[in-house]
Design an enzyme around this catalytic site. Structure first.
Site, short mmCIF file in Angstrom:
data_model
loop_
_atom_site.label_atom_id
_atom_site.label_comp_id
_atom_site.label_asym_id
_atom_site.label_seq_id
_atom_site.Cartn_x
_atom_site.Cartn_y
_atom_site.Cartn_z
N ASP A 74 106.34 29.31 21.89
CA ASP A 74 106.80 29.30 20.40
C ASP A 74 107.17 30.60 20.02
O ASP A 74 106.13 31.60 19.93
CB ASP A 74 105.70 28.65 19.51
CG ASP A 74 105.61 27.18 19.59
OD1 ASP A 74 106.37 26.46 20.22
OD2 ASP A 74 104.58 26.44 19.22
N ASP A 118 111.28 27.63 2.96
CA ASP A 118 110.12 26.81 3.20
C ASP A 118 110.78 25.69 4.49
O ASP A 118 110.28 25.03 4.89
CB ASP A 118 110.00 25.77 2.13
CG ASP A 118 109.20 26.46 1.19
OD1 ASP A 118 108.38 27.22 1.57
OD2 ASP A 118 109.21 25.88 -0.04
N ASN A 119 112.04 26.09 4.96
CA ASN A 119 112.65 25.56 6.03
C ASN A 119 112.54 26.00 7.35
O ASN A 119 112.49 27.14 7.39
CB ASN A 119 114.11 25.28 5.62
CG ASN A 119 114.44 24.46 4.31
OD1 ASN A 119 113.71 23.64 4.09
ND2 ASN A 119 115.49 24.68 3.78
N GLN A 141 99.86 17.34 -2.19
CA GLN A 141 101.42 17.31 -1.52
C GLN A 141 101.70 18.97 -1.74
O GLN A 141 102.37 19.24 -0.93
CB GLN A 141 102.23 16.49 -2.29
CG GLN A 141 102.23 15.07 -1.99
CD GLN A 141 102.21 14.81 -0.66
OE1 GLN A 141 103.12 14.96 0.24
NE2 GLN A 141 100.94 14.17 -0.20
N ASP A 175 100.30 16.67 16.94
CA ASP A 175 99.52 17.28 18.22
C ASP A 175 97.87 17.78 17.58
O ASP A 175 97.04 17.70 18.56
CB ASP A 175 100.30 18.56 18.48
CG ASP A 175 101.55 18.47 18.94
OD1 ASP A 175 101.76 17.43 19.28
OD2 ASP A 175 102.27 19.44 18.93
C1 NAG Z 1 116.23 24.35 2.74
O1 NAG Z 1 116.76 23.01 3.23
C2 NAG Z 1 117.41 22.40 2.14
C3 NAG Z 1 118.28 21.01 2.89
O2 NAG Z 1 117.58 20.74 3.95
C4 NAG Z 1 118.28 23.09 1.11
O3 NAG Z 1 118.52 22.38 0.06
C5 NAG Z 1 117.60 24.46 0.58
O4 NAG Z 1 118.37 25.20 -0.06
C6 NAG Z 1 116.91 25.23 1.90
N1 NAG Z 1 116.20 26.53 1.30
C7 NAG Z 1 116.49 27.39 2.01
C8 NAG Z 1 115.47 28.40 1.34
O5 NAG Z 1 117.18 27.61 2.81
C1 NAG Z 2 101.07 11.66 19.52
O1 NAG Z 2 100.22 10.91 18.76
C2 NAG Z 2 99.87 11.51 17.40
C3 NAG Z 2 98.91 10.40 16.89
O2 NAG Z 2 98.77 9.45 16.81
C4 NAG Z 2 101.42 11.40 16.53
O3 NAG Z 2 101.24 11.66 15.32
C5 NAG Z 2 102.25 12.14 17.23
O4 NAG Z 2 103.43 12.01 16.72
C6 NAG Z 2 102.44 11.65 18.80
N1 NAG Z 2 103.25 12.90 19.41
C7 NAG Z 2 103.23 13.97 19.79
C8 NAG Z 2 103.97 14.71 20.41
O5 NAG Z 2 102.05 14.51 19.53
#
Ligand code: NAG
Ligand code: NAG
Ligand code: NAG
Ligand code: NAG
Length: 354
Positions: free
Chosen positions: A30, A142-143, A298, A309
């Site tokens: 990653d 945040d995206n 939230q 995962d």
């Molecule tokens: C994040 O994505 C949303 C749409 O998916 C957009 O409206 C928003 O401006 C984006 N924010 C940034 C900081 O890029």
């Molecule tokens: C595997 O299972 C979990 C728990 O049920 C689920 O939230 C998730 O999306 C599934 N997929 C992966 C890639 O972990």
């Protein structure tokens, strides 16, 4: 049938030891970095998305490393889950083993180092045809736009790795096995070998449905493994697609769980357990019991990408310590709750789970 009384092991064994948990899957490095809108535009990326890299994204991975301050983590669905299980367990190190395929390049060196830092006992099959798999997280505000390039992860080879005696003996050391359904696209024969071993030896084998396309397009290998699966994980969308593909003719999640549970099973000493998560809704485990998730404001949710995962990782950490199903699910909820408060699939130094 009361799931609370399930005994996972015939007698109490000291299970929390090295290599007790085995995972196999697609290892990805990653790479996350804050980028600007020009960068997204250049590669035709949406700010919030999850895609597989195409030809036009090839240069993205080098560019992001050159241009931005990047953070690296050992990733990929299964590796994330075993990494989180290891984090929950803490000591001893290397309770979790991980197999998968990487390249012989700069990224493979970083990946090995990151897996070692997470105290996961990773034994990668290394080949030089394809570069190490990567997943770039391009962050704007945040995206997050995720671009995954499986590359070497697609090249896992049973004969050249799993079947090698020194590697197979690590498989034999384990008591609990976990593989995400994604790996069905790479090496179903490897999954089958591990699953049969678990079944033959009355050990626990867990599989994740992983994504709707697995139930749709990899139905045959999936259903070949199913008779050996002790624990089926999935979320509500994955469960619904599986049900549709199997002609269950129901959308009721508890009913789907019941139907999956009663699919044919080879090892009759263990009844299959089905665990379906539903995001903020309660988790359904097998038939009778519904488990509430932890409340979260939230506003505290930063990024839900690693939640699935993490849930599995927390679950496995208790399972490998012979804890009852309720505890496994409680730990799964705990780990998911920690991870969604943070960017990416990362965690603080120590868990606070009692
Ligand atoms: C994040 O994505 C949303 C749409 O998916 C957009 O409206 C928003 O401006 C984006 N924010 C940034 C900081 O890029
Ligand atoms: C595997 O299972 C979990 C728990 O049920 C689920 O939230 C998730 O999306 C599934 N997929 C992966 C890639 O972990
Ligand atoms: C596993 O297999 C690889 C060959 O793919 C080999 O190099 C390695 O020594 C084997 N054993 C272990 C414990 O990694
Ligand atoms: C369930 O998994 C699918 C991918 O299989 C994902 O797109 C969806 O967001 C997940 N749902 C929840 C609530 O996490």
């Amino acid at each position: 049938f009361n799931i609370i009384n399930i005994t996972f092991y015939p007698k109490r064994l000291k299970i929390n030891k090295r290599n007790a948990l085995f995972g196999m899957g697609n290892p990805l490095l990653d790479i996350s970095a804050v980028v600007d809108k020009d960068f997204l535009d250049k590669y035709g990326l949406k700010p919030n998305d999850q895609i597989l890299a195409e030809e036009k994204h090839k240069a993205l991975f080098d560019e992001i490393v050159k241009k931005s301050k990047v953070e690296y983590h050992a990733g990929g669905s299964t590796q994330n889950s075993v990494k989180i299980a290891q984090w929950m367990i803490q000591e001893p190190h290397k309770v979790a083993t991980f197999f998968g395929c990487i390249g012989t390049d700069h990224f493979s060196e970083i990946l090995k180092q990151k897996a070692a830092e997470a105290h996961v006992d990773a034994h990668y099959y290394e080949q030089s045809q394809e570069p190490t798999g990567t997943c770039a997280a391009c962050i704007t505000g945040d995206n997050r736009s995720l671009v995954a390039n499986l590359a070497a992860a697609n090249c896992y080879n049973k004969e050249k790795h799993l079947d090698v005696d020194s590697n197979w003996s690590l498989v034999e050391k384990a008591r609990v096995y976990y593989i995400a359904g994604f790996f069905l696209t790479v090496s179903p024969e490897s999954i089958l070998k591990v699953a049969k071993h678990a079944s033959d030896n009355n050990k626990i084998f867990g599989l994740n449905l992983s994504a709707p396309f697995i139930s749709q397009f990899f139905k045959e290998p999936l259903m070949k493994v199913m008779p050996y699966v002790d624990i089926v994980f999935g979320n509500e969308t994955e469960a619904a697609t599986f049900a549709k593909e199997q002609g269950f003719e129901t959308e009721d999640i508890a009913e789907i769980a019941r139907r999956v549970q009663s699919l044919p099973k080879v090892n009759k000493n263990r009844q299959r357990i089905v665990v379906f998560t539903q995001g903020r809704e309660d988790t359904v485990a097998t038939v009778v019991k519904i488990f509430p998730v932890l409340d979260i404001d939230q506003n505290d949710i930063v990024d839900t990408n690693g939640a699935g995962d993490a849930f599995v990782g927390g679950f496995l950490s208790e399972l490998v310590q012979e804890k009852p199903l309720e505890e496994c699910i409680r730990a799964g909820h705990y780990a998911a709750n920690v991870i969604i408060r943070r960017v990416g699939c990362t965690f603080p130094e120590k868990p606070d789970f009692h």
